[in-house]
Scaffold this active site. Structure first.
Site, PDB file in Angstrom:
ATOM      1  N   LYS A  31       0.800  -1.231   0.000  1.00  0.00           N
ATOM      2  CA  LYS A  31       0.000   0.000   0.000  1.00  0.00           C
ATOM      3  C   LYS A  31       0.832   1.279   0.000  1.00  0.00           C
ATOM      4  CE  LYS A  31      -4.086  -2.031   2.160  1.00  0.00           C
ATOM      5  NZ  LYS A  31      -5.124  -1.880   3.195  1.00  0.00           N
ATOM      6  N   ASP A  67      -9.787   2.790   2.338  1.00  0.00           N
ATOM      7  CA  ASP A  67      -9.850   2.116   3.643  1.00  0.00           C
ATOM      8  C   ASP A  67     -10.503   2.985   4.712  1.00  0.00           C
ATOM      9  OD1 ASP A  67      -8.823  -0.370   2.995  1.00  0.00           O
ATOM     10  OD2 ASP A  67      -6.744   0.225   3.335  1.00  0.00           O
TER      11      ASP A  67
END
Length: 237
Positions: A31, A67
């Protein structure tokens, strides 16, 4: 799913362009690494310091982070929290933890976050990156301070994930109590050791399915402009 080694991660952008892949979801441990791959990073992903969604438009790659949206939607729908508690404990300091801490700090009602991590220096660096100031205190995860006033615990580590499903990030779980909500973002297995510990003391528990679904809903919207049916996605999983 495309298994990609850390060494090959820098080639993901070229692969997307060559194969005309419209969008990718990115998971651990990439990420942060893929931020160097994309041509542009959305303001939210830039603030978080992690990208989990890549949008490909006419050869140009834009990195997003869904997220933060996913965790807040899950806490609302699955945890019954229309407003977050004043005191929160967040476990972990990786890519998912960055997004969750960003979401927590964006909620004005959250007065204090205790950030627990194996490596204290990494947690301190995360708090500094997000300019958390005095709202965040850092402690080692193996020396958990009192959680008597904590109303929400979020596990953003991989502890408890298969194949180590019998492990809990909070040891014997003795710090948990029935006045808190416990969210474990691990979804393999859904019934983690941490959630079993939380259930045993009467805490409300939230598994990782909701965050997984809702970050995916937001990613689908970014790629297509269409809002997909979250309930159908959840049933499919």
């Amino acid at each position: 799913a495309f298994p990609v080694t850390p060494e090959e991660a820098p080639k993901v952008g070229d692969a997307m362009r060559a194969m005309q892949i419209r969008g990718l979801n990115v998971t651990v441990p990439h990420k942060q690494a893929v931020m160097a791959v994309v041509d542009e990073v959305s303001p939210e992903a830039q603030a978080i310091g992690a990208v989990n969604t890549i949008d490909h438009r006419d050869g140009r790659l834009v990195g997003h982070n869904t997220d933060a949206h996913g965790v807040l939607a899950s806490l609302r729908e699955d945890g019954g929290l229309q407003q977050l508690p004043a005191c929160v404990a967040l476990l972990g300091a990786g890519g998912a933890a960055r997004a969750i801490l960003y979401a927590l700090l964006a909620a004005e009602e959250v007065e204090r976050v205790t950030l627990l991590n194996r490596t204290v220096a990494r947690a301190e660096a995360l708090a500094a990156d997000l300019r958390a100031g005095s709202r965040v205190t850092v402690a080692p995860i193996d020396d958990v301070p009192s959680m008597a006033d904590v109303g929400l615990v979020i596990n953003a580590t991989s502890i408890g994930m298969q194949p180590e499903a019998d492990a809990s990030p909070l040891g014997d779980g003795s710090c948990l109590h029935d006045r808190m909500v416990v969210l474990d973002i691990v979804y393999k297995p859904l019934r983690t050791q941490l959630l079993e510990q939380a259930r045993s003391v009467g805490a409300r528990t939230v598994d990782g399915l909701g965050m997984l679904v809702h970050q995916g809903v937001r990613a689908f919207e970014i790629w297509t402009g269409v809002t997909p049916p979250a309930n159908v996605m959840r049933e499919a999983i």
